[in-house]
Scaffold this active site. Structure first.
Site, PDB file in Angstrom:
ATOM      1  CB  VAL A 148      -6.114  -2.202  -5.487  1.00  0.00           C
ATOM      2  CG1 VAL A 148      -6.813  -2.496  -7.148  1.00  0.00           C
ATOM      3  CG2 VAL A 148      -5.378  -1.022  -6.167  1.00  0.00           C
ATOM      4  CD  GLU A 149      -2.230  -2.922  -2.023  1.00  0.00           C
ATOM      5  OE1 GLU A 149      -1.722  -2.443  -0.306  1.00  0.00           O
ATOM      6  OE2 GLU A 149      -1.318  -3.592  -2.767  1.00  0.00           O
ATOM      7  N   GLY A 150      -8.284  -0.938  -0.907  1.00  0.00           N
ATOM      8  CA  GLY A 150      -8.694  -0.150   0.191  1.00  0.00           C
ATOM      9  C   GLY A 150      -9.169   1.175  -0.603  1.00  0.00           C
ATOM     10  NE  ARG A 192      -2.468   0.540   3.461  1.00  0.00           N
ATOM     11  CZ  ARG A 192      -2.918   0.310   4.456  1.00  0.00           C
ATOM     12  NH1 ARG A 192      -3.968  -0.710   4.144  1.00  0.00           N
ATOM     13  NH2 ARG A 192      -2.884  -0.038   5.722  1.00  0.00           N
TER      14      ARG A 192
END
Length: 507
Positions: A481-483, A359
């Protein structure tokens, strides 16, 4: 009536007296009265502080009653990772000098050579337009990435990897992003959220010996299955990804029976091994105190009985591999649980601490690549492109857009340097990684939008000379993506940040 002179004299005297009284009360009041006054003021202050403290406690108890309870998994997530400079940020008085003295990103001679030679060669093998049109890399590009260990940059040399620093991986990803966003995404996963990083930290000796050399040389390409149809940004819920501890009906071996539906898994269509996030339960108490219920990671190779590496997703116009991972009543032995039986229920700790790299490093690297493409490519274009017989670089509006792209680019690069150095300092900064993800991808979007505005018609017509269009279409993926960024800002930066970094919030 007093004369004007008398009034002025009286006023002056009164002012002088007032000043004297205010500055030296002990000269006027008896010492006993002065002490009594101070004691009275101290009592008042204590009473006021006590009242405020009592109100705070009542307000806190009221808030706890209104807010939903924090689950065990959420508590683990809040406690994972490390706190460093992020605590200074939330204190309101961060020391930039301490930041500079503590973190100094740099490349070794070997890393710089790899960036100059192997990465440049790979870029020459990638035609962004062809990749997006064909929705795949050429065989030559795939083979080169395997042979030159692009998928094993973070794996230690003792296991056949390159053993590169986070700074080196970030610079490799940023350079690839200037040529092909899909190459950036493909190389990023094995070097961040792929099981390789988890294996190095938590794998058993047997798991390391088997998987790490194969991951390093590209024999196995990894992916990580976490998100599902009902678990997107709230991936920790693991809805529809359950496993129950049981014994094999024939051999009596201890393991788990799992059912799962994973979606949006990058590299799944070409992966040889998948790390699966599962919600483990042990209703019969078969773990016997070794391991626990909760988030558990299993390692399954392609071809494992019952495992389906299913249909491919196409995220917008991107070509990087992305797809589904599914299975019903799949038998998984304890030897396939990452870290072995004793690591059952420990998956969230593993995942969150490794998430900082994916992230906070991989996604910002894409924005750094976008910044370099726009500033260099679009900046040069604005000099040779003329309108009304004048280079458009002379127009105030163009200069404004270039200035915005340049400033956002410098901020993104500086943030990347700091984040890389923090990770290389063996820290796992969950809050800072969230700040980096949200802030750098937002800035990356603004940078590319500025580039699109300047390049105008040449950026909207697709072809192998268009170096902006595919990046523009790919930015929403990085935002998501990834939150997703709204969730990242609201829950992770503000929610988790305040809770972890505030001196009293976690009391």
């Amino acid at each position: 009536m007093l004369s004007s002179t008398t009034r002025r004299t009286t006023t002056t005297l009164l002012r002088g007296s007032s000043s004297t009284l205010a500055s030296k009360p002990s000269d006027i009041l008896p010492s006993s009265l002065n002490a009594s006054s101070n004691h009275h003021q101290l009592d008042q202050r204590r009473t006021l502080l006590g009242l405020v403290h009592a109100i705070d406690k009542r307000a806190y108890r009221w808030a706890r009653g209104v807010l939903p309870p924090i689950s065990k998994t959420e508590n683990i997530a809040l406690g994972c990772g490390t706190i460093g400079f992020d605590r200074d940020i939330f204190s309101g008085n961060p020391s930039l000098q301490h930041l500079i003295d503590t973190y100094q990103p740099s490349l070794t001679t070997e890393e710089q050579s790899y960036l100059t030679n192997q990465v440049t060669t790979l870029c020459t093998l990638l035609n962004d337009h062809d990749v997006v049109t064909n929705k795949d890399f050429s065989k030559e590009a795939w083979d080169y990435m395997r042979d030159e260990k692009f998928f094993g940059m973070k794996i230690p040399k003792e296991w056949g990897g390159l053993g590169f620093s986070t700074e080196a991986v970030s610079q490799v990803l940023a350079k690839l992003a200037t040529q092909c966003f899909d190459a950036n995404a493909t190389v990023a996963v094995p070097n961040s959220l792929g099981p390789g990083e988890l294996l190095v930290r938590y794998g058993t000796d047997e798991q390391k010996e088997y998987f790490l050399p194969r991951l390093a040389n590209g024999t196995l390409i990894p992916c990580f299955g976490l998100t599902g149809p009902h678990s997107g940004s709230d991936a920790t819920s693991l809805i529809g990804s359950d496993c129950v501890v049981s014994k094999h009906p024939v051999t009596g071996e201890l393991g788990v029976v799992a059912s799962f539906k994973k979606r949006y898994i990058t590299l799944a269509p070409v992966a040889g091994v998948v790390g699966l996030g599962l919600n483990l339960s042990d209703p019969e108490g078969l773990l016997g105190g070794s391991g626990d219920e909760g988030f558990t990671v299993a390692l399954l190779e392609r071809g494992h009985e019952g495992l389906r590496m299913g249909p491919r997703h196409i995220p917008l116009n991107a070509a990087f591999m992305n797809g589904t991972v599914e299975g019903e009543d799949v038998w998984i032995p304890m030897s396939s649980i990452l870290g072995g039986q004793e690591r059952c229920g420990f998956g969230w700790n593993m995942f969150v601490e490794c998430l900082a790299e994916g992230r906070g490093v991989s996604l910002p690297a894409g924005s750094i690549g976008a910044a370099r493409s726009v500033v260099a490519g679009v900046g040069a274009y604005s000099r040779v492109r003329k309108q009304f017989r004048v280079p458009i670089a002379e127009f105030g509006g163009i200069q404004e857009a270039m200035a915005k792209a340049g400033s956002d680019g410098l901020i993104t690069i500086a943030g990347g340097d700091v984040m890389n150095a923090i990770v290389d300092n063996h820290e796992a900064p969950m809050v800072i990684s969230s700040v980096m993800k949200q802030n750098c991808t937002e800035r990356g979007r603004r940078i590319v939008e500025c580039g699109m505005d300047i390049a105008a018609g040449s950026a909207i017509c697709r072809g192998d000379k268009n170096y902006m269009g595919n990046a523009y279409m790919s930015l929403p993926i990085a935002i998501t993506v990834e939150g997703a960024n709204i969730m990242t800002r609201s829950f992770q930066i503000i929610g988790q940040g305040l809770t972890r970094c505030h001196p009293h919030m976690s009391d």
